[in-house]
Write an enzyme that holds these catalytic residues in place. Sequence first.
Site, PDB file in Angstrom:
ATOM      1  N   GLY C  61      -0.685   7.687   1.291  1.00 37.83           N
ATOM      2  CA  GLY C  61      -1.290   6.301   0.752  1.00 37.83           C
ATOM      3  C   GLY C  61      -0.853   5.944  -0.533  1.00 37.83           C
ATOM      4  O   GLY C  61      -0.079   6.540  -1.242  1.00 37.83           O
ATOM      5  N   LEU C  62      -1.326   4.951  -0.999  1.00 32.23           N
ATOM      6  CA  LEU C  62      -0.905   4.432  -2.453  1.00 32.23           C
ATOM      7  C   LEU C  62      -1.211   5.677  -3.319  1.00 32.23           C
ATOM      8  O   LEU C  62      -0.257   6.055  -4.245  1.00 32.23           O
ATOM      9  CB  LEU C  62      -1.931   3.357  -3.041  1.00 32.23           C
ATOM     10  N   GLY C  64      -1.223   8.991  -2.810  1.00 33.84           N
ATOM     11  CA  GLY C  64      -0.441  10.214  -2.449  1.00 33.84           C
ATOM     12  C   GLY C  64       0.865   9.849  -2.754  1.00 33.84           C
ATOM     13  O   GLY C  64       1.727  10.377  -3.304  1.00 33.84           O
ATOM     14  N   SER C 308      -9.788 -10.748   5.027  1.00 37.21           N
ATOM     15  CA  SER C 308     -10.052 -10.536   3.668  1.00 37.21           C
ATOM     16  C   SER C 308     -11.247 -11.574   3.041  1.00 37.21           C
ATOM     17  O   SER C 308     -11.531 -12.429   3.454  1.00 37.21           O
ATOM     18  CB  SER C 308      -8.797 -11.235   2.971  1.00 37.21           C
ATOM     19  N   ARG C 355     -20.414  -8.186  -2.226  1.00 36.18           N
ATOM     20  CA  ARG C 355     -20.426  -7.566  -0.816  1.00 36.18           C
ATOM     21  C   ARG C 355     -21.558  -7.097  -0.298  1.00 36.18           C
ATOM     22  O   ARG C 355     -22.052  -7.425   1.000  1.00 36.18           O
ATOM     23  CB  ARG C 355     -19.252  -6.549  -0.637  1.00 36.18           C
ATOM     24  N   HIS C 426     -16.362  -0.013   5.236  1.00 36.78           N
ATOM     25  CA  HIS C 426     -15.207  -0.627   4.827  1.00 36.78           C
ATOM     26  C   HIS C 426     -14.528   0.543   3.885  1.00 36.78           C
ATOM     27  O   HIS C 426     -13.467   0.761   4.048  1.00 36.78           O
ATOM     28  CB  HIS C 426     -15.174  -1.768   4.351  1.00 36.78           C
ATOM     29  N   GLU C 450      -9.086   7.091  -2.633  1.00 34.69           N
ATOM     30  CA  GLU C 450     -10.208   7.028  -1.932  1.00 34.69           C
ATOM     31  C   GLU C 450     -10.916   8.474  -1.644  1.00 34.69           C
ATOM     32  O   GLU C 450     -12.083   8.602  -1.680  1.00 34.69           O
ATOM     33  CB  GLU C 450     -10.339   6.402  -0.878  1.00 34.69           C
ATOM     34  N   ARG C 460     -18.018  -0.877  -4.848  1.00 34.62           N
ATOM     35  CA  ARG C 460     -16.648  -1.020  -5.404  1.00 34.62           C
ATOM     36  C   ARG C 460     -16.691  -2.584  -5.228  1.00 34.62           C
ATOM     37  O   ARG C 460     -16.662  -3.347  -4.371  1.00 34.62           O
ATOM     38  CB  ARG C 460     -15.697  -0.499  -4.307  1.00 34.62           C
ATOM     39  N   LEU C 466      -7.223  -0.480  -4.535  1.00 29.73           N
ATOM     40  CA  LEU C 466      -5.656  -0.310  -4.508  1.00 29.73           C
ATOM     41  C   LEU C 466      -5.410  -0.116  -6.176  1.00 29.73           C
ATOM     42  O   LEU C 466      -4.535   0.945  -6.146  1.00 29.73           O
ATOM     43  CB  LEU C 466      -4.945  -1.737  -4.243  1.00 29.73           C
TER      44      LEU C 466
HETATM   45  C1  LIG Z   1      -8.955  -3.310   6.038  1.00 28.41           C
HETATM   46  C2  LIG Z   1      -8.909  -2.769   4.703  1.00 28.41           C
HETATM   47  C3  LIG Z   1      -8.911  -3.819   3.605  1.00 28.41           C
HETATM   48  C4  LIG Z   1      -8.597  -3.328   2.554  1.00 28.41           C
HETATM   49  N1  LIG Z   1      -8.575  -4.076   1.469  1.00 28.41           N
HETATM   50  C5  LIG Z   1      -8.323  -3.841   0.129  1.00 28.41           C
HETATM   51  C6  LIG Z   1      -8.182  -4.813  -0.928  1.00 28.41           C
HETATM   52  O1  LIG Z   1      -7.817  -5.902  -0.609  1.00 28.41           O
HETATM   53  N2  LIG Z   1      -8.235  -4.387  -2.259  1.00 28.41           N
HETATM   54  C7  LIG Z   1      -8.470  -3.239  -2.436  1.00 28.41           C
HETATM   55  O2  LIG Z   1      -8.306  -2.752  -3.686  1.00 28.41           O
HETATM   56  N3  LIG Z   1      -8.711  -2.257  -1.625  1.00 28.41           N
HETATM   57  C8  LIG Z   1      -8.406  -2.524  -0.441  1.00 28.41           C
HETATM   58  N4  LIG Z   1      -9.077  -1.466   0.634  1.00 28.41           N
HETATM   59  C9  LIG Z   1      -9.512  -0.116   0.167  1.00 28.41           C
HETATM   60  C10 LIG Z   1      -7.959   0.464  -0.007  1.00 28.41           C
HETATM   61  O3  LIG Z   1      -7.199  -0.112   0.859  1.00 28.41           O
HETATM   62  C11 LIG Z   1      -8.113   1.857   0.157  1.00 28.41           C
HETATM   63  O4  LIG Z   1      -9.193   2.552  -0.451  1.00 28.41           O
HETATM   64  C12 LIG Z   1      -6.927   2.470  -0.450  1.00 28.41           C
HETATM   65  O5  LIG Z   1      -5.868   2.220   0.158  1.00 28.41           O
HETATM   66  C13 LIG Z   1      -7.132   4.091  -0.046  1.00 28.41           C
HETATM   67  O6  LIG Z   1      -5.890   4.734  -0.523  1.00 28.41           O
HETATM   68  P1  LIG Z   1      -5.433   6.145  -0.369  1.00 28.41           P
HETATM   69  O7  LIG Z   1      -4.197   6.511  -0.974  1.00 28.41           O
HETATM   70  O8  LIG Z   1      -6.595   6.895  -1.145  1.00 28.41           O
HETATM   71  O9  LIG Z   1      -5.696   6.640   0.822  1.00 28.41           O
HETATM   72  P2  LIG Z   1      -5.019   6.195   2.446  1.00 28.41           P
HETATM   73  O10 LIG Z   1      -3.998   5.090   2.349  1.00 28.41           O
HETATM   74  O11 LIG Z   1      -6.244   6.125   3.274  1.00 28.41           O
HETATM   75  O12 LIG Z   1      -3.810   7.345   3.038  1.00 28.41           O
HETATM   76  C14 LIG Z   1      -4.555   8.490   3.254  1.00 28.41           C
HETATM   77  C15 LIG Z   1      -3.443   9.553   3.443  1.00 28.41           C
HETATM   78  O13 LIG Z   1      -3.777  10.937   3.845  1.00 28.41           O
HETATM   79  C16 LIG Z   1      -3.223  11.226   4.757  1.00 28.41           C
HETATM   80  N5  LIG Z   1      -4.043  12.144   5.564  1.00 28.41           N
HETATM   81  C17 LIG Z   1      -5.478  12.083   5.899  1.00 28.41           C
HETATM   82  N6  LIG Z   1      -6.041  13.002   6.156  1.00 28.41           N
HETATM   83  C18 LIG Z   1      -5.079  13.955   6.560  1.00 28.41           C
HETATM   84  C19 LIG Z   1      -5.029  15.555   6.935  1.00 28.41           C
HETATM   85  N7  LIG Z   1      -5.966  16.090   7.453  1.00 28.41           N
HETATM   86  N8  LIG Z   1      -3.885  15.844   6.790  1.00 28.41           N
HETATM   87  C20 LIG Z   1      -2.673  15.428   6.340  1.00 28.41           C
HETATM   88  N9  LIG Z   1      -2.579  14.020   5.951  1.00 28.41           N
HETATM   89  C21 LIG Z   1      -3.854  13.417   5.980  1.00 28.41           C
HETATM   90  C22 LIG Z   1      -2.909  10.096   5.664  1.00 28.41           C
HETATM   91  O14 LIG Z   1      -1.835  10.494   6.626  1.00 28.41           O
HETATM   92  C23 LIG Z   1      -2.693   9.305   4.923  1.00 28.41           C
HETATM   93  O15 LIG Z   1      -1.097   9.425   4.347  1.00 28.41           O
HETATM   94  C24 LIG Z   1      -9.105  -2.104   1.986  1.00 28.41           C
HETATM   95  C25 LIG Z   1      -9.445  -1.012   2.981  1.00 28.41           C
HETATM   96  C26 LIG Z   1      -9.383  -1.609   4.545  1.00 28.41           C
HETATM   97  C27 LIG Z   1      -9.899  -0.780   5.419  1.00 28.41           C
END
Ligand SMILES: Cc1cc2nc3c(=O)[nH]c(=O)nc-3n(C[C@H](O)[C@H](O)[C@H](O)COP(=O)(O)OP(=O)(O)OC[C@H]3O[C@@H](n4cnc5c(N)ncnc54)[C@H](O)[C@@H]3O)c2cc1C
Lengths: 248, 249, 660
Positions: C61-62, C64, C308, C355, C426, C450, C460, C466
């Site tokens: 994700g963002l 990683g 949104s 929220r 969420h 996250e 939050r 993000l």
């Molecule tokens: C619908 C929605 C809208 C949002 N809008 C906003 C917004 O407008 N502004 C804002 O700031 N935030 C927003 N958020 C929150 C934000 O998007 C997330 O908190 C953030 O993107 C999380 O990023 P991350 O890199 O931590 O994890 P994620 O993007 O969740 O990535 C997780 C990664 O881990 C991998 N993974 C997970 N478990 C395993 C495992 N066991 N083995 C191997 N790989 C694994 C997955 O494959 C994935 O690549 C929103 C969230 C949602 C659900």
Amino acid sequence: MKITVNVWRQKDADTKGSMVSYALDDVSEHMSFLEMLDVLNEQLTLAGEEPVAFDSDCREGICGSCGVVINGIAHGPEVTTTCQLHMRSFSDGDVIDIEPWRAGAFPVVKDLVVDRGAFDRIIAAGGYISINTGSAPEANNTPVPKEDADHAFASATCIGCGACVAACPNGSAMLFTAAKINHLGLLPQGQPERESRVVSMIEQHDAEGFGGCTNIGECTAACPKGIPLDVISQLNRDLLGALAAGKA
Amino acid sequence: MADEVYRGVVTTIQTRRTSAKRSTVALKYSMAVSGLVMLGYLLVHMYGNLKFFQGQEYFDEYLAGLEELFTPYLPEGGLLWIMRVALITALVVHVYAAMTLWRRNKAAAGYVGATRYHSKKGRTGIQRSYASFTMRWGGIILLLFIIGHVAQMLPNWLAPGGASDSTYERVVNGFELWWVVLLYTIGLVAVGFHLWHGFWSALTTLGQNRSATRNESTITWVSTFIAALICFGFLIVPFAVFFFGVGTS
Amino acid sequence: MTSPTDQHNVSEQFHGLGDDIADTRAPSGPIDRRWEQRKFDAKLVNAANRRKISVIIVGTGLAGASAAATLGEAGYQVTSFCYQDSPRRAHSIAAQGGINAAKNYRNDGDSVYRLFYDTVKGGDFRARESNVYRLAEVSVNIIDQCVAQGVPFAREYGGLLDNRSFGGVQVSRTFYARGQTGQQLLIGAYQALERQVAAGTVTMHTRHEMLEIVMVPDADGTERARGVIVRDLVTGEVETHTADAVVLATGGYGNVFFLSTNAMGSNVTATWRAHRKGAYFANPCFTQIHPTCIPVSGDYQSKLTLMSESLRNDGRIWVPKNKDDVEKDPRDIPEEDRDYYLERIYPAFGNLVPRDIASRAAKYQCDDGKGVGPGGLGVYLDFADAIERMGRDTVEAKYGNLFDMYAQITGENPYEVPMRIYPAVHYTMGGLWVDYDLQSNLTGLFVAGEANFSEHGANRLGASALMQGLADGYFVLPNTIANYLADGPFEKIGDDHPRVVEARQAVEERVEKLLAVDGERTVDSFHKELGHIMWDYCGMERTEEGLVKAISLIRDLRAEFWRNVKVTGESTNLNQALERAGRVADFLELGELMCIDALQRRESCGGHFRAESQTEDGEALRHDDEFAYVSAWEFGEQQPVLHKEQLEYEYVEMKARSYK
Ligand SMILES: Cc1cc2nc3c(=O)[nH]c(=O)nc-3n(C[C@H](O)[C@H](O)[C@H](O)COP(=O)(O)OP(=O)(O)OC[C@H]3O[C@@H](n4cnc5c(N)ncnc54)[C@H](O)[C@@H]3O)c2cc1C
Ligand code: HEM
Ligand code: HEM
Ligand code: SF4
Ligand code: F3S
Ligand code: FES
């Protein structure tokens, strides 16, 4: 409503597959297409059969995981992703054929799941702007005309689902590739690598075994993100320029 | 190629790449250019054909005159030979590229046995034009037509309806026969279809389309016009002979 | 009104109490110098040595993807994993609204300090000041970085970047790319990642799920995170990967509620497995409920879709004043019979209240019988006024894709009929405990995005996850992990090392065990039941009684799961039921810890309303005297053990919230 689905079942990449028919008695029109498959899978599991494998993650049309060919059309009758297709697009008594994307470069993994790794490799070949973390200039130092920004954005919305390939009679990934070429090529930041990018990405596109584009346009018609057809023409123009400049 | 890649697991680049100069897109450039060269010839040829209506003498002289063009500077028939070399080159390039891409695209489409999708529905896609389905078989019909046609017109080899030293007479003799007219009609419809998609496709390949969909593009309409012009422009002669007896005595 | 001190906390029967912990990495001194100082104090790794040092990053994700790209560029050997078929599909892609940054492009009085201040306050004083300040500080670099990568943020006609204001904030500091900000940011990070894949510094493994972490003691007995056990989801093969450090960036666990806005595969497995190996799980009950989701339409529903929050900028929220009107066509309800309850109760913020307040207010309206739509679980979000004021075209330009999305899902046209919305889970603020360096209490295990608990406190603010994900991945982690890696490379570990073998066997046994139960209930049916328990008792409003009940329900459900779950198929090929079963098994353990945490925290804070802790007029009542700490839970076979990290506020004075 009651429906019948004919689903492509294939155990793994090396086993032959076939269409198998299942009946569903209680489908609500508010269900999404994938929720309908979830219901089928619950039914199969309780009957001790293996559920149908299919990819999905976000279920809101943005991750590009989902995608099956429904009644011969990639992502089905509406122009949207499979996860955003709803059963109200079908009627009681329908027989629905469900197949995986077909393309030489997208081998079937199981049932409706295919391997789209080729897309990642096309991006790895040049679908980026080479900028190391920390070396970026102040963002507002490079103004981008709104029109270019909007145009680039339209191309950048590609979700990498692969429907364009599944829909193209030639199994070409030109729309996908061209969307990236346009996204980066329209921005000032993307100019320095514009020529080398199109050259490497096309080379990779071909190396993956995708077909050549013959401008049929079926890809845009199936694309859930409405990536416009002119991106392909722009790619052609860019490559022509790069070749003329001796970049290949 | 794709099957050397381990299934969806390690995404590093493992495929061998050939130069972009020999890519599918480059092949398409050559098809587009060669196709446009042939199209250019056809437009001139069609214009020349219409001189048929000015009578035998005029038409035969016009054809003879072609041999004389630029004669002091070029040997007799020189321009024609230059043109023929260009046309044959274009045809060879075009057909070679068409066959190469055809083979490749069929493999790329991922057929399972004889079909790609097993569903009987959605066979014509969402917006595919009929012309786009017929490019390949249509092209082959075209190729056969061109061979037959050249053999009839140039050396007096095939001369359906009777040989003659006057090309005008040979044309008239041929088009008095219903089956010759039929074959020409098939050939010309094939040309029409081919160009209907082909002209659009060539310009797009050369980077000239700026519209979001095919139906929105002006090139599509220009294409339709050119295809119809060529198809009917050529058909006038055989139809005039067969149905209205032009040139028959 | 009872105060939590009046009676003995019933939660104590469910957990033990350990020593307090402290974040020892954060430098002291003026807050605006701390990050500089930490970077300066950190040990550096010689560029030539980096090639010999390896890092495992789970998640693309963002957090990683940006971390992998940055460490790859720096020259480390990175191995990355994600469970999807491509790193570009990580859940971050779904974020719509935007990303905050203290650029002050609007000249509306924004600054790093104000972003810091708003975030601490928005988190209801349950986050660390040092971390939040650092986040605000690097926020500006994030925008520069993303723009340079080609992220097509919205622009104004002059060609410069546009901003909007976002839920609960009075300055315009949110950068956005139509309603697809997360997608565009992730694609930027993904492209940077793929560039490193091509360069050979990152090896990417897609369709691989991490199922165990490998801890190995070094020569002087320090246990270090040295690897992971992953399952290749296509072949079913259980693989071992070792490295000098491990980073988890595996996202949040909102799917413990079954229905949430998270992607179907979002899971707690990676962090939960680390927790079972000793990593503290902090503030697990801190979940965020988002007010603007499309309501549930039936029990087959597989997930909820967020729209949104930016919609609240121009849409007005209301319910019918009379219960008899709930079934009526909303357009036939005259103005005077509508209750614009947010504008009425919170005149200063109106529809833009935070929220949690918006969510709870909607719940109250529905509990009161004024809810609209299926099951009476929805309130109207009306754009009629906005369309009149700005014209349909402007509304379409601003929100077109959200409207399309709504129409797509519900089959209704939001330009004509008001939308219906309802709150949904969420985001999860809780996660693995980390110090200022983003290192967990397990040496060598770093946690980003996250998946960790750090920057948001109890709540939050919109557009800050993000920011945190990218701050962690691009700017924080690459600096702090270097300090750790400077002591490496560590001794190589073979696949036959007893700890590796043990971990791999544990994974294999678990997989076989799941297949062997062969009971009568599907995995999803367990997941749904767990989700209901969590939503009813550990959702927007919590009571002691409910939580105690939930704990026992979850225990029973977990026991039944291991007795009666049915997982078909084999372990040697793609088996999605098996993948889900493993995830649900972990959720069944996490759910209990969340309830215990919620029970223990006898205060209403952030989005968490404890019915026992409210003011006279029913507003949330925080207890800073008692609960101004992070609850970091240590796994125990019998009972979890609570460690408290006390929070101190030097810069922002702790104040009760008021949005009235
Ligand atoms: C619908 C929605 C809208 C949002 N809008 C906003 C917004 O407008 N502004 C804002 O700031 N935030 C927003 N958020 C929150 C934000 O998007 C997330 O908190 C953030 O993107 C999380 O990023 P991350 O890199 O931590 O994890 P994620 O993007 O969740 O990535 C997780 C990664 O881990 C991998 N993974 C997970 N478990 C395993 C495992 N066991 N083995 C191997 N790989 C694994 C997955 O494959 C994935 O690549 C929103 C969230 C949602 C659900
Ligand atoms: C002789 C046998 C021929 C064959 C087998 C053939 C085959 C093809 C094929 C397969 C294509 C690509 C189809 C597509 O783009 O969808 C094509 C394109 C085209 N053909 Fe032909 N063709 C032939 C002759 C001709 C002739 C005689 C002309 C000119 C009058 C012509 C003009 C074109 C043009 C303009 C294109 C478009 C090129 C492009 O797509 O870039 N072709 N042809
Ligand atoms: C009814 C329609 C047509 C008529 C009446 C016609 C007539 C002729 C005539 C009279 C000649 C001989 C010219 C000469 O002696 O120099 C000729 C040559 C030729 N025609 Fe046509 N033609 C027709 C259609 C076509 C079409 C559709 C094509 C191609 C797709 C074509 C391709 C050629 C070619 C390649 C030659 C040889 C030119 C040369 O090498 O000199 N013709 N045609
Ligand atoms: S171009 Fe369209 S159809 Fe193709 S991958 Fe992108 S979004 Fe999917
Ligand atoms: S359908 Fe295929 S032929 Fe080209 S225009 Fe689209 S890739
Ligand atoms: S599941 Fe994400 S696009 Fe369909």
